[in-house]
Scaffold this active site. Structure first.
Site, PDB file in Angstrom:
ATOM      1  N   LYS A  15       9.694  -2.321  -9.306  1.00  0.00           N
ATOM      2  CA  LYS A  15       9.691  -3.722  -8.861  1.00  0.00           C
ATOM      3  C   LYS A  15       8.316  -4.365  -9.081  1.00  0.00           C
ATOM      4  O   LYS A  15       8.224  -5.469  -9.612  1.00  0.00           O
ATOM      5  CB  LYS A  15      10.038  -3.812  -7.349  1.00  0.00           C
ATOM      6  CG  LYS A  15      11.382  -3.214  -6.985  1.00  0.00           C
ATOM      7  CD  LYS A  15      11.718  -3.460  -5.521  1.00  0.00           C
ATOM      8  CE  LYS A  15      10.795  -2.780  -4.515  1.00  0.00           C
ATOM      9  NZ  LYS A  15      10.907  -1.310  -4.483  1.00  0.00           N
ATOM     10  N   ARG A  88      14.176  -6.346   3.212  1.00  0.00           N
ATOM     11  CA  ARG A  88      14.539  -4.928   3.230  1.00  0.00           C
ATOM     12  C   ARG A  88      15.582  -4.626   4.296  1.00  0.00           C
ATOM     13  O   ARG A  88      15.997  -3.481   4.422  1.00  0.00           O
ATOM     14  CB  ARG A  88      13.300  -4.091   3.519  1.00  0.00           C
ATOM     15  CG  ARG A  88      12.595  -3.525   2.280  1.00  0.00           C
ATOM     16  CD  ARG A  88      11.349  -2.840   2.779  1.00  0.00           C
ATOM     17  NE  ARG A  88      10.839  -1.789   1.961  1.00  0.00           N
ATOM     18  CZ  ARG A  88       9.780  -1.938   1.156  1.00  0.00           C
ATOM     19  NH1 ARG A  88       9.211  -3.109   0.980  1.00  0.00           N
ATOM     20  NH2 ARG A  88       9.304  -0.884   0.514  1.00  0.00           N
ATOM     21  N   ARG A 127       1.968   8.357  -9.361  1.00  0.00           N
ATOM     22  CA  ARG A 127       1.587   6.948  -9.521  1.00  0.00           C
ATOM     23  C   ARG A 127       0.167   6.650  -9.030  1.00  0.00           C
ATOM     24  O   ARG A 127      -0.252   7.139  -8.007  1.00  0.00           O
ATOM     25  CB  ARG A 127       2.589   6.114  -8.726  1.00  0.00           C
ATOM     26  CG  ARG A 127       2.309   4.651  -8.689  1.00  0.00           C
ATOM     27  CD  ARG A 127       3.523   3.891  -8.271  1.00  0.00           C
ATOM     28  NE  ARG A 127       3.755   3.875  -6.840  1.00  0.00           N
ATOM     29  CZ  ARG A 127       4.642   3.089  -6.244  1.00  0.00           C
ATOM     30  NH1 ARG A 127       5.404   2.292  -6.973  1.00  0.00           N
ATOM     31  NH2 ARG A 127       4.803   3.117  -4.951  1.00  0.00           N
ATOM     32  N   ARG A 161      -1.760   5.388  -3.351  1.00  0.00           N
ATOM     33  CA  ARG A 161      -1.305   4.958  -2.032  1.00  0.00           C
ATOM     34  C   ARG A 161      -1.131   6.149  -1.102  1.00  0.00           C
ATOM     35  O   ARG A 161      -0.635   7.196  -1.508  1.00  0.00           O
ATOM     36  CB  ARG A 161       0.028   4.212  -2.168  1.00  0.00           C
ATOM     37  CG  ARG A 161      -0.150   2.826  -2.701  1.00  0.00           C
ATOM     38  CD  ARG A 161       1.146   2.147  -3.019  1.00  0.00           C
ATOM     39  NE  ARG A 161       2.172   2.301  -1.995  1.00  0.00           N
ATOM     40  CZ  ARG A 161       3.296   1.597  -1.975  1.00  0.00           C
ATOM     41  NH1 ARG A 161       3.522   0.691  -2.913  1.00  0.00           N
ATOM     42  NH2 ARG A 161       4.189   1.798  -1.036  1.00  0.00           N
ATOM     43  N   ARG A 172      10.863   7.034   3.158  1.00  0.00           N
ATOM     44  CA  ARG A 172      11.051   5.726   2.515  1.00  0.00           C
ATOM     45  C   ARG A 172      12.430   5.640   1.858  1.00  0.00           C
ATOM     46  O   ARG A 172      13.084   4.599   1.900  1.00  0.00           O
ATOM     47  CB  ARG A 172       9.941   5.478   1.480  1.00  0.00           C
ATOM     48  CG  ARG A 172       8.607   5.159   2.159  1.00  0.00           C
ATOM     49  CD  ARG A 172       7.422   5.461   1.257  1.00  0.00           C
ATOM     50  NE  ARG A 172       7.246   4.513   0.169  1.00  0.00           N
ATOM     51  CZ  ARG A 172       6.509   4.756  -0.908  1.00  0.00           C
ATOM     52  NH1 ARG A 172       5.911   5.930  -1.066  1.00  0.00           N
ATOM     53  NH2 ARG A 172       6.371   3.845  -1.830  1.00  0.00           N
TER      54      ARG A 172
END
Ligand code: AMP
Length: 215
Positions: A15, A88, A127, A161, A172
């Site tokens: 996203k 969300r 990531r 992160r 998550r």
């Protein structure tokens, strides 16, 4: 004409990457509640302190907080808004509908980026991003050309992160399936939903999104 869209999908679906492209290509404004919350944390606001542990565990923060953040940012829309990581939950989706209506705006499209769970784990755990310009990289699939140096802006401030680890990711994903995935049916019923294969090449995904926005 301004276009307002939601990018919907689990963590790691791409996203943020696609939102950045839309900002560059079309001058749209990215509204990422995750980025806003991380900014509140790093500037040490009361709210930032309250949400820190919740975010690190991978749970959702309360609807009131994120709806408030979106409300604060709903002016200066440029060529339209990209809602990235918001809504969300169903109450957030209802609130967004009301906020847009109050300001005379409409929601044009909801792009669901579909990615299977195995791929998400691989994507998330490798990531990292440039701390200066936000460019997104991956240890295996998209490393920087010079190790530790951003290809785009030359900064050597790479960040990972705190919630991009296997434990938080599990939470998550659970949060996504329990609370966010009902939005797929919600927006389908509102005739706004377009589904794209988030595992395709980045350019291909961008082309599908462009097609959905231009028809
Ligand atoms: P993201 O950068 O979108 O993956 O968001 C990072 C974290 O911020 C999430 O795991 C949640 O803890 C929190 N967060 C971001 N957006 C929302 C939202 N719309 N509702 C609730 N929590 C959110």
């Amino acid at each position: 004409m301004t276009i307002n869209i939601i990018l919907l999908g689990p963590p790691g679906a791409g996203k943020g990457t696609q939102a950045r492209r839309l900002v560059e290509d079309r001058g749209m404004v990215q509204l990422s509640t995750g980025d806003m919350l991380r900014a509140a944390r790093s500037s040490g606001t009361e709210m930032g302190k309250r949400v820190a542990a919740v975010m690190d565990r991978g749970e959702l923060v309360t609807d009131d907080i994120v709806i408030g953040l979106i409300r604060e940012h709903l002016s200066a829309g440029g060529q339209g808004f990209i809602f990235d990581g918001f809504p969300r939950t169903l109450p957030q989706a209802d609130a967004l509908g009301e906020l847009l209506a109050e300001t005379g705006m409409q929601l044009d499209a909801v792009i669901e980026m579909q990615v299977d769970d195995e791929a998400l784990v691989r994507r998330i755990t490798g990531r990292f991003t440039c701390g200066s310009c936000g460019e997104v990289y991956h240890d295996e699939t998209r490393p920087t050309k010079v190790p530790g140096v951003c290809d785009v802006c030359g900064s050597d401030k790479m960040v990972r992160r705190a919630d991009d680890n296997a434990d938080s990711l599990k939470t998550r994903l659970l949060e996504y399936y329990k609370k966010t995935s009902p939005l797929i049916g919600y927006y389908y019923a509102k005739d706004r939903l377009t589904q794209v294969d988030g595992l395709a090449e980045m350019d291909q995904v961008a082309a599908w999104i462009a097609q959905a926005l231009d028809t």
